[in-house]
Structure formats: C-alpha cells, structure tokens
Scaffold this active site. Structure first.
Site, mmCIF file in Angstrom:
data_model
loop_
_atom_site.group_PDB
_atom_site.id
_atom_site.type_symbol
_atom_site.label_atom_id
_atom_site.label_comp_id
_atom_site.label_asym_id
_atom_site.label_seq_id
_atom_site.Cartn_x
_atom_site.Cartn_y
_atom_site.Cartn_z
ATOM 1 N N ASP A 1 -9.690 -8.525 -2.148
ATOM 2 C CA ASP A 1 -9.165 -7.204 -2.491
ATOM 3 C C ASP A 1 -8.725 -7.267 -3.949
ATOM 4 O OD1 ASP A 1 -8.047 -4.708 -2.605
ATOM 5 O OD2 ASP A 1 -6.470 -5.087 -1.146
ATOM 6 N N GLN B 1 0.830 -1.196 0.000
ATOM 7 C CA GLN B 1 0.000 0.000 0.000
ATOM 8 C C GLN B 1 0.871 1.255 0.000
ATOM 9 O OE1 GLN B 1 -3.175 0.248 -0.356
ATOM 10 N NE2 GLN B 1 -3.827 -1.881 -0.066
ATOM 11 N N CYS C 1 -10.625 -0.637 -4.965
ATOM 12 C CA CYS C 1 -9.774 0.534 -5.215
ATOM 13 C C CYS C 1 -10.260 1.336 -6.416
ATOM 14 C CB CYS C 1 -8.319 0.110 -5.409
ATOM 15 S SG CYS C 1 -8.026 -1.016 -6.777
ATOM 16 N N GLU D 1 -3.159 -15.904 -4.458
ATOM 17 C CA GLU D 1 -2.426 -14.779 -5.050
ATOM 18 C C GLU D 1 -1.650 -15.294 -6.248
ATOM 19 O OE1 GLU D 1 -0.834 -11.576 -6.326
ATOM 20 O OE2 GLU D 1 -2.208 -11.388 -4.621
#
Length: 447
Positions: free
Chosen positions: A373, A275, A400, A331
């Site tokens: 996310d 981030q 986002c 991931e």
C-alpha cells in the site's frame, strides 16, 4: 501565462483524472476545466497555458448538467479545497470516477477495453458504507492568524473558517472554539467508541522551517487555480512543513485513539495516519484477503510481506483470515510501528521491520504473497523490479493515486505479472479521489 482574463465558451465532454472536465479550444488544444461537469456548456477563465493544453476554471454555466446541485459542502462553497466535487450528485461523481479509472488503466497502464471488461466488475468504483457526507473520522485543520481552526483555501494562502466540511463527522468538529496557536494545526480523531480526541500541533520553529513558514498553497485534496504543477509543489511544501518536529498538546481526549480492523484494535497517535473513511480499513482488508484467497485457492499462504504496512492492518487480516505462516511488515514511521508492537505482542508469526521498503526487502525471506500500500507516489520501477525478483505467487497492490496505480500495473506486466481483478472504491466522497486494489499473479504473458 497564468491567471489571465481570457475567457472561453466551450462544451466539456469527458472527465479527466484530477477532477476536471475536458473540452477543446478553437485551436484544437485540450482544455481541462475545473468546476464543470461533462456535457455542460460553460464559460471558463484560462489560468494556465501550455503548448498542448490549457487549464481553466468555470465562471459561468450556460447549459447545466442535470446532475449539478447546490454545493453539499459549505466549506468548499466558500473557497476551501476539501470537496472539489460537491456540486455534483454523489452517485454521478462515482460514475465519473469509474470512467477515469478505465481511462487511466487503458492510457497509462496499457490495458485494452476487452481486458478491462474482464478485470473490472460492473460497479467499477464501489461506494463505501456511510453515505456521501459525515464519513470522515479524522482530520487536520489549520489555524489562522486569529487562532481559529479552518481549512486551507483552494489555490491561495488563506484559511477558510466558520464553514464546516461535509466530509467530517459532525461530532469531530463541533464547538472547537478558538485561541489556538496561529500557524499551527489541530489533529482530530473519533475513536472506535465515538470519543473525540484533539491534539494541537504548534507551528514549525523558524530554525526548523529554514527561516520562515513555507507558503501555503492549494489543498492536497483540491485543485489549484494556478495549475496542477504549483498545486503539487504546495502540497509537498505542506507535507514537509507538517513532518518537521513540532510541539504537541492534548486538547481533548488522549494522545492516541483506538481503531479496529476485524477483531484487532490499535492505539494510533491522533496526529498519525489512519484511514479517513470509517468503513475503509475493514473494506480494504476484506477485499485483499478475498482477492488473495481467490488467487491461491484454499491453501493458507506461507511467508507474506506487508509493505508500507503502517500499523499492520493487512498483516492482521492475512494472519486472522488466511492463517498466513508468517507476515513481515515493513514501515518507516516509528509511531505506526509502536502501535503495531502493542497490537501484535503475542503474535510470533508477525515480524516488524522499520525502514524504507526498497532498502529492506532484499533481506526478507522469499514471499509467497506480497501486499503493498505505497504512498501517493506509488511503488515505482525500482521497488516493482525488486518484487519481481523475489518472485511471489500473488501480489495485492493498493493505490491511492489512480494514475500512479495504473503506471505500476503496467510495470508489473513487464516483469511477468498480470492482474486477475481490479476493484475501485469511492473512499473520498465529494472529491475526485478514489482508491483502487488489484491482485496480480505470475504469468508468462504480456498485456
């Protein structure tokens, strides 16, 4: 048509997703104006014309809003695409983001005003700690033909050098010098001790680039003077360019940087993802665990999924704060998973899976809680349908891109999931971007 000399004088009256303000042309078409604040009367140049709307850029402010200020970002003032809202007081930018969040949740997500009043707190978009400037602890700078690092020009092929971006912690970009490989990049990170790490990333070899360097367009976090579609294409080209195999050289510090969430520490590649805002990881982890606890009650969750999980920040929070029985992290980035392996060496309840979410989740054990996310493109209908088939009790969704976030929440509703709470965060001060988190539970109702 694009880049015309046609000027309009108009008053803009509301913010739009993407950092523009909206007014009306004489023929009734909406005009999306960059560089204007709702309430202002401006003269704007048309840069894109469509049958139903126009895109324009402000060339003169005839009646300025009281929130208009001198640019807080020197780089943006000289044409860089970093801080597209730095001419507006930061508190007012945050208020505009709250308006946009409500608008897209209603228009795209399908939530009515009364429902949004219940879902959103009074401060719909919250500030993160650290103020409006100097909050960024990692960045990537482009290198121009003279070997100087800088920022991509908004809507053009140039690189703005010599003017700092107000987002960056000054320690990160002090005394960088020049002499770097033209066409390359510098990845720069401050770790959790305040130590700077710099990795030079060489230009893409001609063969890997398909015979030449892709053209640079407008910046990912700025607007394009040639229209939003061209801006998206340019951003996609740059992402493909950056993801191609490229040589790396450590200029300062180490090839990895230490970052913390709670009591956990990760060693993340300097050129990898973390981030940008120093306060974001802890804030998001605390928000997600608080939302999940509120939805579940006092019971510890059993099986959890952490999808698009990166290095496992949410997996750590689910384990350490909520005492989850097990967490499966999915991931696709090998660097992130390697960092996760080192952090979770002794955690037998955390399981790492490398690959694409849509392909892997069918083989995971049935979850009670899912945290996801996704990238800027959102989760989308296929993944959301798979999540609904897995039938978790609680879903925590992080977005986002506020438009895709609203779309995804609408898709959940079609599968019997309803949001209990939505929170927005001003994770990118001086820009139009925001981050949003929603917690959803199974329901037979539809909104």
């Amino acid at each position: 048509m694009t880049d015309t000399d046609i000027l309009l004088t108009l008053r803009v009256d509301r913010p739009a997703n993407g950092g523009t303000a909206v007014g009306r042309a004489d023929d009734g078409r909406a005009v999306f104006v960059r560089g204007a604040i709702p309430g202002e009367q401006v003269t704007a140049r048309i840069v894109e014309e469509k049958p139903r709307f126009l895109t324009a850029e402000t060339v003169d402010v005839l009646e300025p809003a009281p929130q208009r200020i001198d640019e807080l970002c020197a780089a943006a003032a000289h044409g860089a695409g970093c801080c597209d809202q730095s001419f507006i007081t930061p508190d007012h930018v945050r208020g505009l983001k709250a308006e946009v969040l409500r608008d897209v949740l209603g228009r795209i997500g399908g939530f009515d005003a009364a429902r949004l009043d219940r879902l959103l707190p009074g401060e719909a978009v919250r500030a993160l700690d650290g103020g409006a400037t100097g909050w960024r602890i990692l960045t990537r700078l482009a290198v121009d033909a003279d070997g100087r690092p800088g920022l991509h020009e908004r809507g053009g092929a140039g690189i703005v050098t010599g003017d700092p971006c107000a987002q960056n912690d000054p320690l990160m970009v002090a005394d960088l010098g020049d002499g770097y490989a033209p066409g390359g990049d510098l990845a720069i990170t401050l770790d959790d001790t305040g130590t700077r790490h710099i990795v030079e990333i060489g230009p893409v070899p001609a063969a890997a680039a398909g015979g030449g360097r892709p053209p640079r367009g407008g910046p990912e976090r700025g607007g394009s003077s040639r229209g939003r579609s061209r801006d998206r294409r340019a951003a996609q080209q740059r992402r493909r360019h950056r993801e191609a195999p490229r040589p790396q050289r450590v200029v300062a510090g180490a090839p990895t940087a230490g970052h913390r969430v709670g009591a956990r520490r990760w060693e993340i590649p300097v050129a990898g993802f973390w981030q940008g805002h120093r306060a974001a990881p802890d804030t998001y982890a605390a928000t997600v665990t608080d939302m999940v606890r509120s939805a579940l009650g006092d019971a510890a969750p059993g099986v959890c999924w952490d999808l698009y999980g990166g290095a496992g920040g949410f997996a750590a929070a689910l384990t350490d704060t909520l005492a989850a029985g097990s967490v499966h992290v999915v991931e696709s980035d090998p660097g992130a998973l390697e960092a996760a392996e080192h952090t979770f060496t002794t955690d037998t309840g955390i399981h790492l899976h490398r690959g694409e979410v849509a392909r892997l989740i069918a083989d995971l054990p049935a979850p009670q809680v899912v945290v996801l996310d996704p990238p800027r493109t959102g989760a989308g209908p296929a993944v959301i349908a798979q999540l609904a088939d897995a039938a978790p009790e609680v879903i925590a969704h992080v977005g986002c891109d506020v438009g895709r976030f609203a779309r995804d929440l609408g898709l959940y509703g079609r599968h019997g999931y309803t949001p209990q709470r939505i929170a927005g965060f001003d994770a990118f001060p001086l820009t139009h971007h925001l981050e949003a988190i929603a917690v959803l539970v199974r329901s037979t109702s539809r909104h």
